[in-house]
Structures are given as C-alpha cells and as structure tokens.
Design a protein around this motif. Sequence first.
Motif, PDB file in Angstrom:
ATOM      1  N   ILE A  55       1.373  -0.514   1.687  1.00 38.17           N
ATOM      2  CA  ILE A  55       1.656   0.501   0.666  1.00 38.17           C
ATOM      3  C   ILE A  55       0.362   1.175   0.212  1.00 38.17           C
ATOM      4  O   ILE A  55       0.324   2.405   0.004  1.00 38.17           O
ATOM      5  CB  ILE A  55       2.396  -0.145  -0.523  1.00 38.17           C
ATOM      6  N   LEU A  56      -0.705   0.378   0.063  1.00 37.40           N
ATOM      7  CA  LEU A  56      -1.997   0.964  -0.318  1.00 37.40           C
ATOM      8  C   LEU A  56      -2.479   1.950   0.748  1.00 37.40           C
ATOM      9  O   LEU A  56      -2.995   3.035   0.423  1.00 37.40           O
ATOM     10  CB  LEU A  56      -3.044  -0.141  -0.504  1.00 37.40           C
ATOM     11  N   THR A  57      -2.297   1.599   2.006  1.00 38.61           N
ATOM     12  CA  THR A  57      -2.720   2.478   3.099  1.00 38.61           C
ATOM     13  C   THR A  57      -1.901   3.763   3.117  1.00 38.61           C
ATOM     14  O   THR A  57      -2.431   4.862   3.326  1.00 38.61           O
ATOM     15  CB  THR A  57      -2.584   1.746   4.451  1.00 38.61           C
ATOM     16  N   ASP A  58      -0.583   3.672   2.857  1.00 39.14           N
ATOM     17  CA  ASP A  58       0.276   4.863   2.816  1.00 39.14           C
ATOM     18  C   ASP A  58      -0.128   5.792   1.671  1.00 39.14           C
ATOM     19  O   ASP A  58      -0.129   7.019   1.819  1.00 39.14           O
ATOM     20  CB  ASP A  58       1.740   4.449   2.644  1.00 39.14           C
ATOM     21  N   ARG A  59      -0.478   5.183   0.535  1.00 34.55           N
ATOM     22  CA  ARG A  59      -0.821   5.991  -0.638  1.00 34.55           C
ATOM     23  C   ARG A  59      -2.264   6.502  -0.581  1.00 34.55           C
ATOM     24  O   ARG A  59      -2.563   7.568  -1.133  1.00 34.55           O
ATOM     25  CB  ARG A  59      -0.641   5.159  -1.916  1.00 34.55           C
TER      26      ARG A  59
END
Length: 521
Positions: free
Chosen positions: A508-512
């Motif tokens: 999720i951190l990578t997507d955001r």
Amino acid sequence: MRIYVRPHVLARNSTVFRDSRRWSTTAVKDTYHGLKCGVEIHLQLDTKTKLFSNSKTSFHAAPNENVSNFDLALPGSQPVLNKHAVLLALKAATALNCKIHRRSMFDRKHYFYADQPAGYQITQYYHAIATDGILWLQPRDGISSKDNLAVRITQLQMEQDTGKSVYEIDSDRTFIDFNRTNHPLIEIVTAPDMKTPQEAAAFVHKLQTLMKHLGVSTGEFQSGAIRVDVNVSTNGGKRCEIKNLASINDIIYAIRAEYGRQLRQVNEGKVVESVTLAWDGRNISVQREKEGATEYRYIPDPELPPLLLSEDLIRKTRENQPKLPDELIDELTASPHDLNIANAQTLVGYGLVDYYYASRKILEEADIKGKNAANWIINDILGIVPAGEEKLLPTIVTPSRLTDLIIAQKQGKVTKIVAMNVIKFFLENPEDRRDIAQVIDQYQLTTMKDSSILDAICSQVLDEHSDLVELVVSGKKPSAIKFFIGMVMKNGKGRFNPQDSETAIKRILTDRHPEYVNGQT
C-alpha cells in the motif's frame, strides 16, 4: 475470551536460573588475594507440619495461627520428631555426597531472643545426621576459573527455626509471630573453599537449584526459605561472619565490602577481631563479638532419643535419587536436544524438564522439530506465567495443549499472538478442561485470510499515522514499519499473520508513494 495483543512477548527476567554466568562479571576486582569464604546455609524443609509438633507450616497463615503448646515451649509439652523432615534431610545429604551417620543426636543451643520462646534451639551440634560432603562447581555455574571447584560440606544438621519479630506495625513496640517457630531446617556448613565473592554466590545458587529440584525446600529468598551466613577471612586471619544475607547479589556485595574492611584494618596496623556483622544492602556494620561454642552452652537434649537410621533406608535413599541438575544439563546440551546452557539451566531451575521432554516427543511424532517446545516454554510462556507458579504450568497448559498450539501455529491456523493469548486464557482459567480446538472455534481465533479486510485495516492505520508514514517513506525512520505492523495486529485482534500484514503495508505504501520501493526509498 478477552484478547491481549502483544506483538512481542518478553520472557520473564529469569536470572535466577538463566544467567548464573553473570556472577563472574559482577565484581569490580579481578582477584581477591588472600580471601577465603565459607557459608552456612539454613534451608526450610518443605514439610506440611513442623519438626517436633503437628502444627502446620505455612507462609500465608495469619500471625500466630499455626502454633502448638510445644512451639511456645509451654510446660509439659514434649517433642515428637517429624519423619518426613528426616527423609528430606537424607535426600539433601545424599545429593551432596555426604557421609550419612546411622546414629545422630539432638542438642540444645542456649541463647535468648524474644522470638525463641524456649530460650534454646534444638539442633545437632555434636553428632549431626551427615558430614563430609562435596559439591562441585563448574565454569558454567558462574565461577571465573576454567577448572572445576570442589566445595567441601563439613556438616549437614537438622534443627528448628525461630519465630519472627515484626517491627513495621508500631515503631514503639515489637510484635512476634510464632508461626515460623519449630519449622524444620537443615543447616549446611561448608569449609572456606571459596576465594572470590562470585564463587560463594555460585555455590549458593547451585545449592538452591539442587534443593528445589529434589523437593527438599522451595529455596525462596523472599519467603525466608533460604537464609545465608558468610564467613570471611583474609590472609589467614580471624574469620568474621555476615549474618542473614537475603539474595545472591547481597552475598557478592557483602563479601566484597567485608574484604575491603579487613584489608583497611590490616593496612592501618589493626588486628582483625572475630565479630558478627550485618549487611544493610549498602554497608557492613559490626553487631557484636562473635560467640564461641562455650557461650551457647550446648547440651544433649534430654527429651529426644538418638536418631537411628537403618542401612536399608540409607541405601534406598541413594537408589531412589533422581537425576541431578548437572546430569540433566549435560543431557539437554547434548544431541539430540542441543540446547544452550542458559536454556538448559532455565528448564532445570523451574522444574520443567519432563514437561519439555513430553512436549518434544509429541512434536517429533508430528514431524515438527522438538526444539520448538523449548523455545516456546522459555522465550514465550515463562514470560506470562505468574511468578512462583511455574511448576503448575504442565498441569494447566498440558503437553498436549502446548503442542496443539505449536502445530496450529506452524500450520498457519493461528498466529503466535493468538496462541499466547490462548495460553494466558488457560492460565487465568485453570478449571477449564476444553481442548485447544474448542477454544479456537468458540472464540473464532483462526488466522484471517481475507486480503480485503487486511488491506482496509492497513489503510486505516496508515491514514491515522500520516506523519509517521512520511518518515518511513523518506527513509528517515524505516524501522517504524514495525509500529504499523503492531497496530494492524492490534486492530485485527492478532488474527492476521505478521508477515502478511507487513507485505500488505509495504504494498500500500508503494502504491501511494512510488518513491517507496520494497521498503526502501
């Protein structure tokens, strides 16, 4: 069932058994030239009744609740010897390789204290039940020497305890609790074979473990079940006795302080007199000149006949002696167990070796490494067992229950956090007889696999801690990812696998934040 979420359960600070090696690094000095130490250890025997009466022994009774006419030395009352106390003394003497005397006698040691109602103590001065024993110390016991050290046991004698003076209730008056009066003791006296404070501490620690292992005594300092006096001399001078040391650390620091006091007196040209000393946790103080045997006016007790032991009883005691701690530690540190010394000492010290063996066997039958049993017991479970209740563990979290949890966790059916909470549930509800599967099903504790729910929880955690997210993404505080995992485990009641949670958070951190790749900027 209440869920307690703790991402990492710290083991109890079980230094009493796990870190005896620390004794060798406690002292400031590396050598203590000319120092000789001997110890006198008083151990309360773990009996249900007192040495010469039928009064109960208890640490938890109300003051003066368990007191008989004989305990109070009332006229006309006579002693009746507790046979179980004799058997425990025999077990101790056998384990210490003592010469056991078929004929021993009881003597009266006369002195006046308010908590000694008879004006004398019944002991064994002239003819003790056992003499000439030995206890070997090894480097793993906490001595700095690379060689084993033989500590000679000069005498092991039976005697009665005194009452207890209580000063805390009223500053102007002393109260006396006679519950402890006539509690059976053994006194173990050594030769001055220890030449450093660490050796004396290691000896007491090893003896304490041995007596607990045999069931001779609880060996607890905090309850007064073990009390230690230390005799100290330097350069062949007179010995001085430090009374009533109440912990292993007290033994080390008191000996060090007395060694320094005696050296200062010698350097000042003074003669070291034989005195009785007190240790208050910080300082040594002289209490009185040391009494000699003549001042105690020892006489044979006219009301007690000689204690006669049959050769058959002595032989059976030797034959029935269980494996001793040294033998068990050797066994546990060898193949196929291969435990380190600290873990082996922990299992032996808490009396959990058979528990480990039974759990290991079940795991190996399920094709799971048996060493998992030791790791769970030592590193996880002992951290949540109430202090003093470790020996109850096998009857509550039975080997079957423990291994069911380990297998379920290894198969991914429950997380480690849930498993620890199930163990805590049983410890808090010892009467509950359900098996592990029933508890897991009733409280819906199986590991959750729904990725959409996990993603929602991870997103919520990240949204609630946006300032910390910036520090993680920028690389200023990458370790904060562990905080996010802990919060996800908390919000998910421990039912999500930590590795799955970490993977989801990083995704999720990578997507955001495209600049955050694989957990690094």
